[in-house]
Design an enzyme around this catalytic site. Structure first.
Site, PDB file in Angstrom:
ATOM      1  N   TYR A 178     -12.643 -14.106 -46.437  1.00  0.00           N
ATOM      2  CA  TYR A 178     -13.098 -12.460 -46.228  1.00  0.00           C
ATOM      3  C   TYR A 178     -12.462 -11.623 -46.765  1.00  0.00           C
ATOM      4  CZ  TYR A 178     -13.675  -7.836 -43.695  1.00  0.00           C
ATOM      5  OH  TYR A 178     -13.537  -6.931 -43.090  1.00  0.00           O
ATOM      6  N   LYS A 193     -19.678  -9.235 -35.382  1.00  0.00           N
ATOM      7  CA  LYS A 193     -21.341  -9.542 -36.522  1.00  0.00           C
ATOM      8  C   LYS A 193     -21.894  -9.942 -35.566  1.00  0.00           C
ATOM      9  CE  LYS A 193     -18.192  -7.673 -39.212  1.00  0.00           C
ATOM     10  NZ  LYS A 193     -17.574  -8.946 -39.921  1.00  0.00           N
ATOM     11  N   ASP A 197     -12.259 -19.763 -39.803  1.00  0.00           N
ATOM     12  CA  ASP A 197     -14.083 -18.241 -39.471  1.00  0.00           C
ATOM     13  C   ASP A 197     -14.839 -18.670 -39.525  1.00  0.00           C
ATOM     14  OD1 ASP A 197     -15.183 -15.965 -39.886  1.00  0.00           O
ATOM     15  OD2 ASP A 197     -13.423 -15.033 -41.446  1.00  0.00           O
ATOM     16  N   ARG A 241      -3.117  -4.908 -20.199  1.00  0.00           N
ATOM     17  CA  ARG A 241      -3.172  -4.708 -21.488  1.00  0.00           C
ATOM     18  C   ARG A 241      -2.779  -6.480 -22.137  1.00  0.00           C
ATOM     19  NH1 ARG A 241       1.950  -4.685 -23.559  1.00  0.00           N
ATOM     20  NH2 ARG A 241       2.446  -2.413 -23.349  1.00  0.00           N
TER      21      ARG A 241
HETATM   22  C1  LIG Z   1     -16.328  -9.082 -40.507  1.00  0.00           C
HETATM   23  C2  LIG Z   1     -15.633  -9.609 -40.772  1.00  0.00           C
HETATM   24  C3  LIG Z   1     -14.262 -10.161 -40.564  1.00  0.00           C
HETATM   25  C4  LIG Z   1     -13.166  -9.436 -40.411  1.00  0.00           C
HETATM   26  O1  LIG Z   1     -13.776  -8.471 -38.920  1.00  0.00           O
HETATM   27  P1  LIG Z   1     -13.382  -7.172 -38.354  1.00  0.00           P
HETATM   28  O2  LIG Z   1     -14.117  -7.030 -37.160  1.00  0.00           O
HETATM   29  O3  LIG Z   1     -14.145  -6.273 -39.387  1.00  0.00           O
HETATM   30  O4  LIG Z   1     -12.048  -6.574 -37.648  1.00  0.00           O
HETATM   31  C5  LIG Z   1     -13.707 -11.720 -40.947  1.00  0.00           C
HETATM   32  N1  LIG Z   1     -14.598 -12.229 -40.808  1.00  0.00           N
HETATM   33  C6  LIG Z   1     -15.633 -12.720 -42.016  1.00  0.00           C
HETATM   34  C7  LIG Z   1     -16.511 -12.978 -41.879  1.00  0.00           C
HETATM   35  C8  LIG Z   1     -16.188 -10.706 -41.337  1.00  0.00           C
HETATM   36  O5  LIG Z   1     -17.172 -11.320 -41.732  1.00  0.00           O
END
Ligand SMILES: *Cc1c(COP(=O)(O)O)cnc(C)c1O
Length: 386
Positions: free
Chosen positions: A106, A204, A179, A54
């Site tokens: 998001y 993603k 992000d 961890r």
């Molecule tokens: C999917 C996504 C998230 C969240 O991420 P997870 O891996 O689903 O927890 C945050 N920001 C964007 C732009 C995303 O496409």
């Protein structure tokens, strides 16, 4: 090999941030699922690593140093999901702090944050990402500790000027987090533009095959805030499993090829369908008609990403009718995988969603772009026959 300073990011990524193991010569990374590591008779940790994964997983260092280099940061951390990484950031703020983010962000993050902020005592202001002066108006100098932006942002692909946001945030004494899930390090370098923190949903493009949930934070500096974030992962426990880390490292090896291909195809598709008689609009920052195009041209290098949206003439029913008739696009949520996806966001986000009901979001994969264009053409033609 990966110690050499001048290597291009494509080269670093192709090697997965590693050199073959010196003792055993594995070219592909070994999978190391052990949660605990033994000590020798003198009670020293064998192998010079931590004792419990961890805090110190041996699955992370190669991936994290690779991601830090691709983003031009001082360090990176992987998490169990994008949301585990994002929540670590907000949990590192103190009650009474003020934070600012765009209205279009998001939705899972916005929903979670608004609830968390109310309980935790964070002040939150949302600004209109389409108005270049709106961020400065939302800042409270001295009180605002964090500005969180997303660019291009889902699902209109509005582009936020990262350099201008960094200047505004820093002027008010706040950090800027970006992000960059949709842009990826292939197309945008937020730290070079002034960001303090870069976030990715590794679920993603970074992994890219729709089979891992992961999150990533990259920092511009190894400072006190970064130490707090490390503590949130180590003690809060949002850690990535060994197999997921192994798959993420594998996916990263083809990141540049996948994102390059998706970007080229998305541009071809956006150009093909712009002005199409059955569509009300094509939203893609690579089109001259897109309001964010000028900033995107400045801040995105090598392409405009693999995400675009189509607005239909027949409202929600028209959009669902087209989604019903595609044959290659997969009707599914998420983005950034090798297969193309189509999604009616308004159905997913529900009645409080700001997303137009006539909008279909496309995540372009690595298929032949002509097949994707033909699929959308036949779906539009057959939908119109009804
Ligand atoms: C999917 C996504 C998230 C969240 O991420 P997870 O891996 O689903 O927890 C945050 N920001 C964007 C732009 C995303 O496409």
């Amino acid at each position: 090999m990966t110690d050499e300073p001048d290597l291009k990011p494509e080269t670093l990524a192709a090697h997965g941030g590693r050199t073959p193991d010196a003792e055993r010569g594995d070219v592909a990374p070994p999978l190391r699922p052990s949660t605990n590591y033994a000590r020798d008779q003198d009670y020293r940790q064998i192998g010079g690593q931590g004792g419990y994964s961890r805090a110190d997983s041996p699955s992370y260092p190669e991936i994290e140093s690779l991601l830090a280099r691709l983003e031009g940061g001082a360090g990176a951390m992987v998490f169990a999901s994008g949301m585990a990484a994002a929540t670590a950031v907000w949990l590192s703020l103190a009650p009474g702090d003020h934070v600012v983010l765009p209205k279009v962000v998001y939705w899972g993050l916005r929903d979670w944050l608004l609830q968390f902020a109310a309980n935790w005592g964070l002040g939150v202001d949302l600004f209109d990402q389409g108005d270049p002066a709106a961020l400065a108006r939302a800042l409270k100098p001295g009180a605002t500790k964090l500005v969180w932006i997303e660019s291009p942002c889902n699902p209109t692909w509005d582009v936020i000027d990262i350099a201008a946001a960094a200047e505004a945030a820093h002027g008010a004494g706040a950090l800027l987090a970006v992000d960059s899930t949709v842009a990826t390090p292939v197309l945008t370098q937020p730290i070079a533009l002034g960001a303090d923190l870069v976030f990715h949903s590794g679920t993603k493009y970074l992994n890219g095959h729709g089979d891992v949930m992961a999150g990533v934070l990259v920092t511009a500096r190894a400072d006190d805030f970064w130490a707090k974030l490390r503590d949130k992962r180590h003690r809060g426990g949002g850690v990535l499993g060994a197999f997921e880390a192994w798959l993420l490292q594998r996916g990263l090896r083809t990141l540049y090829l996948r994102v390059g291909r998706a970007s080229e195809s998305a541009l071809a598709i956006a150009r093909h369908f712009e002005g199409h008689p059955k569509l009300a609009a094509v939203l893609y920052p690579g089109l001259e008609s897109h309001p964010g195009h000028a900033i995107a041209k400045r801040q995105m290098t090598g392409g405009f990403g693999g995400m675009l949206s189509l607005r239909m003439k027949g409202g929600a029913e028209g959009a669902l009718e087209v989604a019903r008739r595609v044959r290659i696009f997969v009707r599914a949520t998420s983005l950034g995988g090798v297969e193309s996806l189509i999604e009616h966001r308004a159905s997913i986000e529900g009645p409080t969603s700001p997303v137009p009901a006539d909008l279909l979001r496309l995540s372009i994969g690595i298929e032949d772009p002509q097949d994707l264009i033909a699929d959308l053409e036949q779906a539009l033609a057959r939908a119109a026959e009804n």
